[in-house]
Design an enzyme around this catalytic site. Structure first.
Site, PDB file in Angstrom:
ATOM      1  N   VAL A   1       5.803   2.272 -12.693  1.00 41.01           N
ATOM      2  CA  VAL A   1       4.921   2.249 -11.541  1.00 41.01           C
ATOM      3  C   VAL A   1       5.780   1.976 -10.313  1.00 41.01           C
ATOM      4  O   VAL A   1       6.607   1.054 -10.327  1.00 41.01           O
ATOM      5  CB  VAL A   1       3.873   1.123 -11.733  1.00 41.01           C
ATOM      6  CG1 VAL A   1       3.213   0.752 -10.430  1.00 41.01           C
ATOM      7  CG2 VAL A   1       2.858   1.518 -12.790  1.00 41.01           C
ATOM      8  N   CYS A   2       5.611   2.742  -9.268  1.00 37.02           N
ATOM      9  CA  CYS A   2       6.415   2.560  -8.046  1.00 37.02           C
ATOM     10  C   CYS A   2       6.080   1.235  -7.387  1.00 37.02           C
ATOM     11  O   CYS A   2       4.922   0.950  -7.068  1.00 37.02           O
ATOM     12  CB  CYS A   2       6.143   3.686  -7.057  1.00 37.02           C
ATOM     13  SG  CYS A   2       6.882   3.363  -5.432  1.00 37.02           S
ATOM     14  N   VAL A   3       7.104   0.433  -7.126  1.00 38.77           N
ATOM     15  CA  VAL A   3       6.886  -0.915  -6.602  1.00 38.77           C
ATOM     16  C   VAL A   3       6.231  -0.911  -5.224  1.00 38.77           C
ATOM     17  O   VAL A   3       5.307  -1.698  -4.974  1.00 38.77           O
ATOM     18  CB  VAL A   3       8.210  -1.729  -6.586  1.00 38.77           C
ATOM     19  CG1 VAL A   3       9.282  -1.053  -5.746  1.00 38.77           C
ATOM     20  CG2 VAL A   3       7.973  -3.147  -6.092  1.00 38.77           C
TER      21      VAL A   3
ATOM     22  N   ALA B   1       2.637   0.192  -5.481  1.00 40.00           N
ATOM     23  CA  ALA B   1       1.875  -0.799  -6.231  1.00 40.00           C
ATOM     24  C   ALA B   1       1.573  -2.034  -5.382  1.00 40.00           C
ATOM     25  O   ALA B   1       0.469  -2.573  -5.416  1.00 40.00           O
ATOM     26  CB  ALA B   1       2.636  -1.208  -7.492  1.00 40.00           C
TER      27      ALA B   1
END
Lengths: 97, 133, 118, 118, 97, 133
Positions: free
Chosen positions: C76-78, C81
């Site tokens: 998941v892209c930080v 997110a």
């Protein structure tokens, strides 16, 4: 190359945008709401009727069935997700989101 | 990660501000540029609206991303293209689109290069991967 | 063939997440390798363990987690997110948070990238 | 005038949430009453306290919570929220989870409903 | 009545759909990406050029500025969010999402 | 809540299955019907595709909402309309659209009533509130 289109041709210009750029011989895969473009006798059927002259056009079977579409434009091929995978194996893919 | 120089294209086809896709596509460009890929970026369809001059999002209470777009060249995102027909349909003059950096020597603005759809198609056809927004 | 998949929309609201899942299952059935699955934009919502759909509906994050348990790299892209409130405390097992550089690696190390979105 | 507002999309991804907020601020500035704000579909994501946008960006759930603190009735649809992992434990203060019947009441007891979505 | 349209006319059919149903005298408010329809000289300008003959058409100022749009179709009125509130006070509203 | 009989319209304009909006609009109809509003429902534009016969979502691994649509009348959602031109553009025959219930006496299928856009416009104009999907 493989072009995927997932938008209804009645509401969104994605398919027209794709067809303007796709080269002769490119493959077009309709999925999700994009499969409505494969339906025969509609106000947008001409898009795919023209497209099949230059491109192989597929539509995802599960998406067609979900939408009750059986009366398809001639030469549109029905594809399973497995066929989708095979097409991806053969071509780089651009999604016309 | 090892640099393999693979050809990767980011296409931007959505209008700015109504949704976040253009902004998040720019973040992808910045990161990809640090990976020594052979990166190209193409603005087409509503994506060319991101290059419209004079955008100011203050009134929306949104930060916007014009500063990032203007710094693409500084971040070594240099192969940036825009579709001619999409600009024309939206009445945006080719020489009015925003600059994405400045020439180091002449200080002249650098703008995305305007291409015909056939040129874009040829470029797409030779990519290893395409990421679309 | 080695594949990577990019998912740009959240669960239930758009079919993108289902299409990606069905595509990946078909690829695995054909013996292909999934190098990675990357969740970006609203796609990050796919990873919350708090979702609790009706009993007779698919459980999308559980489904993803089961793919992760098979050893597929799921990220998941930080930045996306953080903006949307997907943190380590709500993450389903077998998906991790990391940067966009991981998407670059997934592309670099795969034969193909397939993008699902809206 | 008494107004109710329906928000159908999540924060940051679509402008709908910003438009709704800007519209409501303008209505309050003109002395109108907001009977309620209802979050449905992906709109339920507006209510998570876990969002953590960059410092120089608007904090959308905090902004909504501040409106709630002024006494505006703010409701997240329970069914849409369950599907998407918005639970009481991640809810920002001053927004509560309830049923679609509350939307019916908001419409019934307001002079106008305005919908923001995608 | 008041009709709101928030979609780009180049990509989405929402504005056309709205104009097909809107009655003479109805008010149309363009917001978000919908304001691109107010731009003069584009391939879609004719939609609003025709619409202003039957409707009062507004476009949200902050959305126009965010998109750099200043060269607007004649007779399109620029509206603040406060003006939007006033329009809602005067009319029930349908959002063409 | 007190029943005031206010006129409320739900419009459905998006295609089914590609997004959840149609499904969530049906949940709204069911609840609103219990509130003694004067509820009307209009399917138009891509929303009419929700009435396409023969939909089966099993292959997508999605439950779908055909059963709910077929039970609208049972739930007392009875004023249900569909736009003629939208059906025509999508090549859906007016007598082929799915039924939303059965006549109690004759057991005949009840289908949404087909209207012209002028009739829909007139109906919209007299609503207290409109909820759109």
């Amino acid at each position: 190359m493989l072009h995927t289109v997932n938008k209804s041709p009645f509401q969104n210009s994605a398919l027209e945008n794709c067809l303007r750029v796709a080269q002769k011989g490119d493959v077009i895969l309709l999925l999700e709401d994009g499969v409505y473009a494969a339906s025969a006798g509609t106000a947008r059927s001409s898009l795919i009727e023209q497209a099949v002259k230059q491109h192989t056009v597929y539509a995802i079977d599960a998406d067609l069935k979900a939408r009750g579409l059986g009366n398809l434009i001639k030469d549109v091929r029905v594809a399973s997700y497995g066929d989708f995978v095979d097409l991806v194996e053969q071509h780089p893919v651009h999604a016309w989101l | 990660m090892a640099a393999t120089g693979k050809k990767v294209m980011v296409t931007v086809r959505k209008a700015p501000h109504g949704s976040i896709y253009v902004q998040e596509s720019i973040e992808v460009m910045f990161i990809f540029a640090t990976y020594d890929m052979d990166l190209s970026v193409v603005f087409m369809d509503d994506g060319v609206l991101a290059l419209h001059p004079g955008q100011d999002t203050k009134g929306l209470g949104i930060k916007g991303f014009m500063a990032s777009l203007g710094a693409l060249v500084d971040w070594e995102v240099t192969k940036v293209y825009v579709d001619r027909q999409s600009l024309k349909e939206r009445n945006i003059a080719e020489d009015a689109i925003i600059s994405i950096g400045k020439d180091e020597e002449t200080d002249a603005p650098i703008r995305p290069k305007v291409l015909d759809s056939a040129e874009i198609a040829a470029m797409m056809a030779v990519q290893h991967s395409l990421v679309s927004f | 063939m080695k594949l990577s998949v990019l998912v740009l929309e959240g669960p239930y609201n758009h079919e993108a997440s289902d299409s990606a899942y069905n595509f990946i299952q078909a690829a695995l059935a054909k013996g292909h390798t999934i190098r990675g699955i990357f969740f970006y934009d609203d796609g990050v919502y796919n990873a919350t363990k708090l979702m609790d759909p009706p009993q007779d509906e698919r459980h999308i994050s559980k489904r993803w987690s089961e793919l992760g348990a098979k050893g597929i790299d799921m990220i998941v892209c930080v930045a996306a997110a953080k903006r949307r409130g997907i943190t380590n405390e709500v993450l389903v097992p077998n998906i991790r948070i990391s940067g966009l550089g991981q998407l670059a690696s997934m592309i670099d190390e795969a034969d193909r990238l397939v993008t699902f979105g809206d």
